[in-house]
Design an enzyme around this catalytic site. Structure first.
Site, PDB file in Angstrom:
ATOM      1  N   HIS A 234      44.989 -59.021  92.651  1.00 57.99           N
ATOM      2  CA  HIS A 234      45.587 -59.813  93.722  1.00 57.99           C
ATOM      3  C   HIS A 234      46.692 -60.740  93.230  1.00 57.99           C
ATOM      4  CE1 HIS A 234      46.451 -61.231  97.611  1.00 57.99           C
ATOM      5  NE2 HIS A 234      46.510 -62.418  97.065  1.00 57.99           N
ATOM      6  N   TYR A 238      51.261 -61.562  93.836  1.00 59.07           N
ATOM      7  CA  TYR A 238      52.061 -62.797  93.905  1.00 59.07           C
ATOM      8  C   TYR A 238      53.002 -62.923  92.721  1.00 59.07           C
ATOM      9  CZ  TYR A 238      49.165 -63.905  97.833  1.00 59.07           C
ATOM     10  OH  TYR A 238      48.532 -63.852  99.034  1.00 59.07           O
ATOM     11  N   HIS A 384      50.749 -51.261 104.281  1.00 57.79           N
ATOM     12  CA  HIS A 384      50.814 -52.707 104.014  1.00 57.79           C
ATOM     13  C   HIS A 384      51.599 -52.996 102.739  1.00 57.79           C
ATOM     14  CE1 HIS A 384      49.590 -56.812 103.125  1.00 57.79           C
ATOM     15  NE2 HIS A 384      48.992 -56.392 102.017  1.00 57.79           N
ATOM     16  N   PHE A 385      51.298 -52.249 101.665  1.00 64.33           N
ATOM     17  CA  PHE A 385      51.986 -52.659 100.438  1.00 64.33           C
ATOM     18  C   PHE A 385      53.402 -52.100 100.343  1.00 64.33           C
ATOM     19  CE2 PHE A 385      49.020 -49.456  98.420  1.00 64.33           C
ATOM     20  CZ  PHE A 385      49.960 -48.584  97.915  1.00 64.33           C
ATOM     21  N   HIS A 386      53.711 -51.115 101.172  1.00 64.38           N
ATOM     22  CA  HIS A 386      55.129 -50.743 101.203  1.00 64.38           C
ATOM     23  C   HIS A 386      55.936 -51.777 101.987  1.00 64.38           C
ATOM     24  CE1 HIS A 386      53.827 -46.964  99.387  1.00 64.38           C
ATOM     25  NE2 HIS A 386      55.070 -46.905  98.956  1.00 64.38           N
ATOM     26  N   ARG A 449      43.897 -42.778 102.257  1.00 67.77           N
ATOM     27  CA  ARG A 449      44.937 -42.911 101.235  1.00 67.77           C
ATOM     28  C   ARG A 449      44.497 -42.157  99.990  1.00 67.77           C
ATOM     29  NH1 ARG A 449      44.312 -48.924  98.445  1.00 67.77           N
ATOM     30  NH2 ARG A 449      45.985 -48.087  97.172  1.00 67.77           N
ATOM     31  N   ARG A 450      45.375 -42.067  99.011  1.00 73.13           N
ATOM     32  CA  ARG A 450      45.108 -41.415  97.723  1.00 73.13           C
ATOM     33  C   ARG A 450      44.593 -39.994  97.891  1.00 73.13           C
ATOM     34  NH1 ARG A 450      41.593 -46.211  96.822  1.00 73.13           N
ATOM     35  NH2 ARG A 450      42.728 -47.807  95.669  1.00 73.13           N
TER      36      ARG A 450
HETATM   37 FE1  HAS Z   1      48.217 -57.504 100.336  1.00 78.66          FE
HETATM   38  C1  HAS Z   1      46.094 -54.843  99.735  1.00 78.66           C
HETATM   39  C2  HAS Z   1      45.689 -59.167 101.937  1.00 78.66           C
HETATM   40  C3  HAS Z   1      50.303 -60.203 100.820  1.00 78.66           C
HETATM   41  C4  HAS Z   1      50.476 -56.138  98.143  1.00 78.66           C
HETATM   42  N1  HAS Z   1      48.276 -55.818  99.174  1.00 78.66           N
HETATM   43  C5  HAS Z   1      47.315 -54.854  99.071  1.00 78.66           C
HETATM   44  C6  HAS Z   1      47.724 -53.848  98.127  1.00 78.66           C
HETATM   45  C7  HAS Z   1      48.950 -54.246  97.634  1.00 78.66           C
HETATM   46  C8  HAS Z   1      49.290 -55.466  98.315  1.00 78.66           C
HETATM   47  C9  HAS Z   1      49.776 -53.543  96.572  1.00 78.66           C
HETATM   48  O1  HAS Z   1      42.661 -58.917 102.209  1.00 78.66           O
HETATM   49  C10 HAS Z   1      46.963 -52.569  97.803  1.00 78.66           C
HETATM   50  C11 HAS Z   1      46.230 -52.588  96.529  1.00 78.66           C
HETATM   51  C12 HAS Z   1      45.557 -51.257  96.318  1.00 78.66           C
HETATM   52  O2  HAS Z   1      46.198 -50.351  95.755  1.00 78.66           O
HETATM   53  O3  HAS Z   1      44.404 -51.093  96.744  1.00 78.66           O
HETATM   54  N2  HAS Z   1      48.053 -59.315 101.250  1.00 78.66           N
HETATM   55  C13 HAS Z   1      46.935 -59.797 101.845  1.00 78.66           C
HETATM   56  C14 HAS Z   1      47.206 -61.124 102.392  1.00 78.66           C
HETATM   57  C15 HAS Z   1      48.509 -61.410 102.087  1.00 78.66           C
HETATM   58  C16 HAS Z   1      49.026 -60.274 101.353  1.00 78.66           C
HETATM   59  C17 HAS Z   1      46.261 -61.996 103.127  1.00 78.66           C
HETATM   60  N3  HAS Z   1      50.038 -58.048  99.644  1.00 78.66           N
HETATM   61  C18 HAS Z   1      50.724 -59.197  99.968  1.00 78.66           C
HETATM   62  C19 HAS Z   1      51.972 -59.231  99.262  1.00 78.66           C
HETATM   63  C20 HAS Z   1      52.016 -58.089  98.492  1.00 78.66           C
HETATM   64  C21 HAS Z   1      50.800 -57.363  98.752  1.00 78.66           C
HETATM   65  C22 HAS Z   1      52.987 -60.345  99.368  1.00 78.66           C
HETATM   66  C23 HAS Z   1      53.045 -57.586  97.547  1.00 78.66           C
HETATM   67  C24 HAS Z   1      54.148 -58.203  97.229  1.00 78.66           C
HETATM   68  N4  HAS Z   1      46.293 -57.067 100.780  1.00 78.66           N
HETATM   69  C25 HAS Z   1      45.415 -57.908 101.401  1.00 78.66           C
HETATM   70  C26 HAS Z   1      44.082 -57.288 101.429  1.00 78.66           C
HETATM   71  C27 HAS Z   1      44.195 -56.050 100.803  1.00 78.66           C
HETATM   72  C28 HAS Z   1      45.590 -55.954 100.407  1.00 78.66           C
HETATM   73  C29 HAS Z   1      42.846 -57.804 101.996  1.00 78.66           C
HETATM   74  C30 HAS Z   1      43.068 -55.030 100.548  1.00 78.66           C
HETATM   75  C31 HAS Z   1      43.014 -54.040 101.618  1.00 78.66           C
HETATM   76  C32 HAS Z   1      42.004 -52.963 101.310  1.00 78.66           C
HETATM   77  O4  HAS Z   1      41.019 -52.857 102.066  1.00 78.66           O
HETATM   78  O5  HAS Z   1      42.144 -52.208 100.334  1.00 78.66           O
HETATM   79  C33 HAS Z   1      49.233 -62.715 102.400  1.00 78.66           C
HETATM   80  O6  HAS Z   1      49.722 -63.277 101.211  1.00 78.66           O
HETATM   81  C34 HAS Z   1      50.346 -62.533 103.383  1.00 78.66           C
HETATM   82  C35 HAS Z   1      50.959 -63.864 103.777  1.00 78.66           C
HETATM   83  C36 HAS Z   1      52.326 -63.675 104.353  1.00 78.66           C
HETATM   84  C37 HAS Z   1      52.756 -64.175 105.509  1.00 78.66           C
HETATM   85  C38 HAS Z   1      54.156 -63.885 105.977  1.00 78.66           C
HETATM   86  C39 HAS Z   1      55.130 -65.008 105.631  1.00 78.66           C
HETATM   87  C40 HAS Z   1      56.528 -64.629 106.046  1.00 78.66           C
HETATM   88  C41 HAS Z   1      57.651 -65.071 105.461  1.00 78.66           C
HETATM   89  C42 HAS Z   1      58.983 -64.556 105.972  1.00 78.66           C
HETATM   90  C43 HAS Z   1      59.833 -65.649 106.524  1.00 78.66           C
HETATM   91  C44 HAS Z   1      60.738 -65.098 107.566  1.00 78.66           C
HETATM   92  C45 HAS Z   1      61.810 -65.746 108.037  1.00 78.66           C
HETATM   93  C46 HAS Z   1      62.594 -65.093 109.129  1.00 78.66           C
HETATM   94  C47 HAS Z   1      62.207 -67.094 107.557  1.00 78.66           C
HETATM   95  C48 HAS Z   1      51.899 -65.036 106.372  1.00 78.66           C
HETATM   96  C49 HAS Z   1      57.637 -66.031 104.323  1.00 78.66           C
HETATM   97  C50 HAS Z   1      63.981 -64.772 108.689  1.00 78.66           C
HETATM   98  C51 HAS Z   1      64.859 -64.792 109.869  1.00 78.66           C
HETATM   99  C52 HAS Z   1      66.153 -64.416 109.846  1.00 78.66           C
HETATM  100  C53 HAS Z   1      66.979 -64.535 111.084  1.00 78.66           C
HETATM  101  C54 HAS Z   1      66.761 -63.842 108.641  1.00 78.66           C
HETATM  102 CU   CU1 Z   2      44.990 -58.927  97.536  1.00 80.22          CU
END
Ligand code: HAS
Ligand code: CU1
Length: 561
Positions: A234, A238, A384-386, A449-450
């Site tokens: 995890h 980050y 999700h991770f893409h 998946r996989r």
């Molecule tokens: Fe995730 C699985 C939960 C964030 C990557 N995640 C994965 C896997 C990867 C991955 C690679 O709870 C798969 C691993 C595998 O092979 O099995 N993930 C989360 C949560 C967040 C999260 C709670 N993940 C990420 C990020 C990743 C990433 C970032 C890569 C960089 N994830 C999970 C969970 C799994 C999971 C479970 C397991 C699932 C399973 O069952 O296998 C949080 O950190 C997300 C918080 C993000 C936000 C969005 C903030 C938005 C922002 C944009 C600002 C936009 C603006 C608009 C200012 C709340 C900061 C712009 C406007 C204009 C006009 C330009």
């Molecule tokens: Cu995670």
């Protein structure tokens, strides 16, 4: 700083040039990362087209082999080299104008260890001895040399972390009472997170996997090995995200605005150090060997680690709006039009930010225990991770490359390269939306998946997946085209674009004069590291002891291919 304004052939300049030795070190990291990007995406498109039924692979290479190359080379090799090179560049720019000579030597040692590990890993996979995917879950067993290669990659990256720390310490010694530059603060936080996180995977690899794969012990404790992996897995996400949150310092400069707050991003990064590690169980919610209380606790902590991302949204919108207003916008949303929509350095990360909103929401769904039962091990997670790594993070890395490569090569980011860059980022976003979006839907329809292509004997449920498979395949072709275009632009910027002394600048924003000075306690690293260790102990000590005490029968190595 001389501003010649965008729209000319060149973007503005602040006459910053790298020390030649820094330049070589940073360039070597970027070059290796681009090589890994090419290898990883080539494997990616081939396995993507196989699993969607578009092509048959030649007998010499298999789906799982390609999937392993894709994951290892993109998630582990490309990201690490790119991030290390990028952090070195910002440290050189914001601390003393150059890296400390001794740290450069250590940086090279790290580079060679990582390169050796990456090449060894690739050889193992190509020899068909390591089709264990990038998560290398036991009891699937690869050649022991694959694990040795991974250990080299990670231990090499510890040298890189030391290089970052050393430059910071040297600066700190000479500037005791000062707040460090924001970029340096972010780099140090990222590397602290990395060191604490990688301890888990190094223990997994060195203590559990290597002796088991060499046959020195018969069996492995599967649950413990996965737990150690996700303790690392995890925070790994980050480690990718934090260098992209460089949005805090780069974007305000590019939009001709100011950094909204100097303290808020620092607090954000501290929260990431504290909360990103004790949450690995949200990847193991469906595994039987962990009692529900500990899963619940880590899910609560996962919801807390969402907060710094919410703070980031707030801070970015504030920077956008303040900049728009200072450029004369009067209407409520008029600032949107004032953003530099013709500058790839803004457009690419802006697309990444927009995509990060649904991507982050998906993460919160994953982390919700009941909903995880629906999505776990389906293509939803791949979607999700893409959307997170391959969209938000990678689009930002594209933009960084578009200014860092010409800056290193002392060439101009020409108008043509800028336009092609915008096209490239747009094609990438379209490809990710098509592929990642379909993956989310087909995952809900149950596609695992996989798994290589199969029709499950023409099962009727599988027939409902068919249209989404077509969309996924089409999306993966767009992604491949976009990467080829990206690499072509990079080669042009590196070797062929017009030479210029008035190089493109290194974008580091200035802090809003109304912002408060950040309290020095934010740089009491010993305090934050200690608190992190306490949280890790709370979240992991009991379940790990339980896993050891249960004395599970363990598993012999299994080779399924
Ligand atoms: Fe995730 C699985 C939960 C964030 C990557 N995640 C994965 C896997 C990867 C991955 C690679 O709870 C798969 C691993 C595998 O092979 O099995 N993930 C989360 C949560 C967040 C999260 C709670 N993940 C990420 C990020 C990743 C990433 C970032 C890569 C960089 N994830 C999970 C969970 C799994 C999971 C479970 C397991 C699932 C399973 O069952 O296998 C949080 O950190 C997300 C918080 C993000 C936000 C969005 C903030 C938005 C922002 C944009 C600002 C936009 C603006 C608009 C200012 C709340 C900061 C712009 C406007 C204009 C006009 C330009
Ligand atoms: Cu995670």
């Amino acid at each position: 700083m001389k501003d010649v304004g965008y729209g000319n052939a060149y973007i503005h300049t602040d006459d910053f040039h790298f020390h030649p030795k820094d330049k070589t070190l940073i360039s070597a990291h970027l070059a290796f990362s681009f090589f890994a990007l090419f290898v990883g995406t080539l494997a990616g498109v081939l396995q993507g087209l196989q699993r969607t039924g578009f092509i048959d692979l030649p007998g010499a290479i298999g789906y799982y082999q390609l999937l392993t190359i894709h994951g290892v080379y993109l998630a582990l090799v490309f990201t690490t080299f790119f991030i290390v090179g990028f952090l070195y560049s910002g440290m050189a720019k914001t601390l003393n104008g150059t890296l400390q000579p001794v740290s450069r030597k250590v940086g090279w040692a790290g580079y060679w260890l990582m390169a050796l590990g990456s090449v060894l890993a690739l050889i193992s996979i190509l020899n068909n001895n390591a089709s264990v995917l990038y998560t290398f879950y036991a009891p699937l067993a690869a050649s022991p040399w694959f694990y040795v290669a991974l250990a080299l990659l990670i231990i090499g990256s510890w040298f890189s972390a030391w290089t970052v720390f050393h430059n910071y310490w040297r600066w700190r010694k000479e500037n005791r009472q000062e707040v460090s530059p924001l970029f340096a603060f972010m780099s140090v936080s990222t590397m602290i997170l990395w060191i604490i996180a990688t301890l888990g995977v190094v223990v997994e690899v060195v203590v559990l996997l290597v002796p088991w794969a060499f046959g020195w012990v018969d069996k492995i404790n599967v649950e413990l090995s996965r737990t150690l992996f996700w303790y690392f897995g995890h925070p790994l996400v980050y480690f990718w995200l934090l260098p992209a949150y460089i949005w805090y310092v780069n974007i305000p400069h590019i939009i001709k605005g100011k950094i909204f707050s100097d303290a808020l991003p620092r607090l954000t990064f501290i929260l990431f150090i504290l909360y990103s590690i004790p949450v690995g169980f949200h990847h193991q919610l469906m595994e039987p060997g962990i009692s529900p209380f500990w899963k619940f606790l880590q899910v609560v902590l996962t919801m807390i680690v969402v907060i710094p991302s919410l703070m980031t949204i707030f801070s970015l919108f504030a920077a956008f709006e303040l900049s728009g207003r200072s450029l004369g916008s009067k209407k409520r949303f008029g600032w949107i039009r004032k953003l530099p929509w013709k500058d790839v350095r803004f457009v690419a990360p802006a697309l990444g930010m927009l995509l990060f909103i649904p991507a982050g929401a998906g993460g919160i769904i994953n982390a919700s225990y009941q909903m995880n039962q629906v999505v776990h091990n389906t293509l939803w997670v791949t979607g999700h991770f893409h959307l997170t790594l391959a969209a938000s993070v990678l689009l930002t890395f594209f933009a960084i490359s578009y200014w860092l490569v010409p800056l290193l090569a002392r060439r101009a980011l020409t108008r043509l390269a800028n336009i092609l860059g915008i096209v490239q980022a747009a094609v990438w976003s379209a490809g990710i939306l098509l592929m990642g979006g379909s993956m989310h839907i087909v995952g809900l329809l149950g596609e695992p998946r996989r798994t290589a292509f199969t029709t499950y004997n023409d099962h009727p449920i599988v027939q409902t997946w068919e249209p989404y498979r077509v969309l996924m395949g089409t999306g993966s072709i767009l992604l491949y085209i976009s990467i080829v275009l990206f690499l072509a632009i990079v080669v042009y910027l590196w070797l062929f674009a017009p030479k210029t002394e008035r190089a493109i600048e290194y974008p580091i924003g200035v802090v809003n004069e109304k912002a408060q000075k950040p309290p020095l306690i934010l740089e009491r690293w010993s305090l934050w590291i200690s608190l992190t260790l306490v949280l890790i102990l709370i979240a992991y000590a009991y379940p790990v002891v339980e896993m050891l005490a249960k004395n599970a029968p363990g598993s012999v190595p299994i080779r399924s291919w």
